[in-house]
Design an enzyme around this catalytic site. Structure first.
Site, short mmCIF file in Angstrom:
data_model
loop_
_atom_site.label_atom_id
_atom_site.label_comp_id
_atom_site.label_asym_id
_atom_site.label_seq_id
_atom_site.Cartn_x
_atom_site.Cartn_y
_atom_site.Cartn_z
N HIS A 69 0.87 -1.17 0.00
CA HIS A 69 0.00 0.00 0.00
C HIS A 69 0.91 1.23 0.00
O HIS A 69 1.56 1.52 1.00
CB HIS A 69 -0.91 -0.01 1.22
CG HIS A 69 -1.82 -1.20 1.28
ND1 HIS A 69 -3.08 -1.20 0.72
CD2 HIS A 69 -1.64 -2.43 1.81
CE1 HIS A 69 -3.64 -2.39 0.91
NE2 HIS A 69 -2.78 -3.15 1.57
N ARG A 71 -0.23 4.33 -0.76
CA ARG A 71 -1.05 5.43 -0.21
C ARG A 71 -1.20 6.65 -1.13
O ARG A 71 -1.87 7.61 -0.74
CB ARG A 71 -0.52 5.89 1.15
CG ARG A 71 -0.38 4.81 2.20
CD ARG A 71 -1.67 4.11 2.50
NE ARG A 71 -1.58 3.27 3.69
CZ ARG A 71 -2.42 2.28 3.97
NH1 ARG A 71 -3.43 2.02 3.14
NH2 ARG A 71 -2.29 1.57 5.07
N ASP A 159 -8.55 -5.26 -2.52
CA ASP A 159 -7.85 -5.42 -1.25
C ASP A 159 -8.26 -4.37 -0.23
O ASP A 159 -8.42 -3.19 -0.54
CB ASP A 159 -6.34 -5.37 -1.44
CG ASP A 159 -5.62 -5.81 -0.20
OD1 ASP A 159 -5.78 -6.97 0.18
OD2 ASP A 159 -4.94 -4.99 0.43
N HIS A 239 -2.34 -12.46 1.79
CA HIS A 239 -2.12 -12.52 3.26
C HIS A 239 -2.88 -13.64 3.98
O HIS A 239 -3.64 -13.39 4.92
CB HIS A 239 -2.41 -11.17 3.91
CG HIS A 239 -3.70 -10.50 3.55
ND1 HIS A 239 -4.90 -11.16 3.46
CD2 HIS A 239 -3.98 -9.20 3.25
CE1 HIS A 239 -5.86 -10.31 3.14
NE2 HIS A 239 -5.32 -9.11 3.01
N ASN A 285 -4.79 -6.89 9.42
CA ASN A 285 -5.94 -7.64 8.90
C ASN A 285 -5.51 -8.49 7.71
O ASN A 285 -5.11 -7.93 6.69
CB ASN A 285 -7.05 -6.67 8.48
CG ASN A 285 -8.35 -7.39 8.18
OD1 ASN A 285 -8.53 -8.55 8.54
ND2 ASN A 285 -9.25 -6.71 7.49
N ASP A 312 2.27 -6.98 2.51
CA ASP A 312 1.09 -6.19 2.88
C ASP A 312 1.54 -4.92 3.61
O ASP A 312 0.93 -4.51 4.61
CB ASP A 312 0.13 -7.01 3.74
CG ASP A 312 -1.25 -6.33 3.87
OD1 ASP A 312 -1.51 -5.34 3.14
OD2 ASP A 312 -2.06 -6.80 4.70
N GLY A 331 -3.17 -2.60 9.98
CA GLY A 331 -2.01 -2.53 9.09
C GLY A 331 -0.70 -2.22 9.77
O GLY A 331 -0.64 -1.45 10.73
#
Length: 437
Positions: A69, A71, A159, A239, A285, A312, A331
């Site tokens: 991620h 962002r 996701d 994940h 998660n 992740d 996260g």
């Protein structure tokens, strides 16, 4: 830049090479591989040559992270493509797949092109965008899957959530199969999560924190495997955290379903029993699971049932993670710690050989995504990771290149350090005895 990498221990599973040798890189590609290549190889090339002495280190095809991620756009206070890919490079990754839960959601050809344009400007490594399955990730209307693929998307994923409408998801799988891309599946039944913030078990009861059961993941893993069997799509499970996920992947593969699966370092390195207190740096998660689940995930990686290790990587602002686990976002960051955690908890404990680790972090992810890499044969792109598996040090989140500091591994003693990350023959990260870059 032309490179001569000398005296390194080459681990190249695609070509079954496990030996000490030299690699000569010219014009961004592997030009020669051999046992103690003569300097004449470099002299006969074009331009100046930078020599890297890799004695005592492994030379491997560059790692690909199927699950990060970054962002950007929308949450650049947490991470940017520039900082996130720099963190990945520091972790030995020569390529990453950013998930689409940005703001706006990456759910259109323009969104894919936006990510690629920023990456072209700000990233030293390869960025392979992942498009959303549905518009706005709202789960009600499919995104333009074919258009996103044409614009450069390498996969689709919702996701951060699952598409709960099975009929809609099946149609997305059909379109992905037609486009020749995989579906990266986040498996979570939203109707079963409730207010869960950690694994449901003894430790959640002790801490008084609402739990998330294994079934939350397992129910959707089963559903998605059945949909993949019907549609013929290449399904990749993100994940995975439960023992039954491993069992279902094994059975599905035996049944001929095109399914692969990843395990994140936190899920094979730590159990829920190790959560010391109500600390949101331990909230992710899916959550940290039981020792039984961890052992089965390690076994799945060892036996090749689970084919990939992904991070992740999910940075959050510090003030967000200061909240209780009940209130903080899910996260943790992972790009800069993944390799060391894999060496420490898988290689050093006998679950993986060094060669198998390279398969799980490089060759297999490249094959799953269908992109170049994971191969250091002559003529291939010179995307290379040079690292050792013996250096001992303590993880310090204050040294991270990522904007995110949210990790449960701060203070953990690990083994294995990345020394160089090379992309297209260019050194994009070099360890300099404690420097961030």
């Amino acid at each position: 830049m032309n490179l001569m990498i000398k005296n390194g221990h080459l681990l190249d599973p695609a070509n079954r090479r496990d030996e000490v040798c030299d690699i000569y890189v010219e014009d961004g590609k592997v030009a020669a591989v051999g046992s103690l290549l003569s300097d004449e190889v470099a002299k006969n090339g074009r331009g100046e040559v930078t020599v890297i002495d890799a004695a005592g280190k492994y030379v491997m095809p560059g790692f690909l992270d199927l699950h990060v991620h970054l962002r950007e756009p929308g949450f650049t206070h947490k991470e940017t493509i520039k900082t996130g890919t720099a963190a990945a490079a520091r972790g030995g990754f020569t390529a990453v797949c950013p998930m689409p839960n940005t703001r706006p959601v990456t759910d259109s050809p323009d969104g894919i092109r936006r990510v690629l344009e920023i990456a072209e400007r700000d990233s030293d490594i390869h960025v392979y965008p992942v498009g959303a399955v549905t518009k706005g990730q709202l789960g009600s209307e499919l995104a333009d899957i074919a258009g996103m693929v044409e614009a450069g998307a390498k996969a689709i994923s919702e996701d951060g959530k699952s598409v709960m409408d099975a009929g809609l998801y099946r149609e997305a799988m059909r379109q992905a199969a037609a486009a020749g891309i995989p579906v990266l599946a986040h498996c979570e039944d939203i109707h079963m999560v409730g207010k869960g913030a950690m694994n449901e078990g003894k430790r959640s009861r002790e801490l008084g924190i609402a739990g998330i059961s294994n079934a939350v993941e397992d129910v959707i893993v089963a559903r998605d495997i059945l949909l993949a069997k019907e549609t013929g799509v290449r399904l990749h499970l993100c994940h995975c955290s439960t023992k039954d996920s491993v069992t279902m992947v094994r059975l599905a593969r035996e049944d001929g379903v095109q399914v692969s699966a990843e395990v994140c370092p936190h899920h094979f390195s730590m159990t829920d029993e190790e959560i010391p207190e109500d600390d949101a740096n331990y909230k992710m998660n899916p959550p940290l699971r039981s020792s039984t689940d961890v052992e089965e995930l390690r076994r799945g990686l060892s036996e090749g049932i689970m084919e990939a290790i992904s991070t992740d990587h999910a940075p959050h602002a510090e003030e967000e993670k200061k909240k209780s686990m009940a209130e903080a976002p899910f996260g943790i960051v992972g790009s800069e710690t993944a390799y060391a955690l894999a060496v420490t908890h898988l290689v050093k404990k006998g679950y993986l050989t060094p060669m198998q680790l390279v398969e799980r972090m490089s060759a297999n992810p490249c094959r799953i995504l269908g992109v170049p890499g994971g191969n250091l044969a002559v003529g291939m792109p010179a995307d290379i990771t040079i690292a050792d598996m013996d250096s001992e040090y303590v993880i310090d989140r204050n040294d991270f290149v990522s904007k995110g500091r949210n990790t449960p591994f701060h203070g953990a003693r690990v083994q294995g350090r990345v020394h160089y990350t090379i992309v297209g023959g260019r050194i994009v990260y070099e360890y300099k005895g404690g420097d961030k870059q």
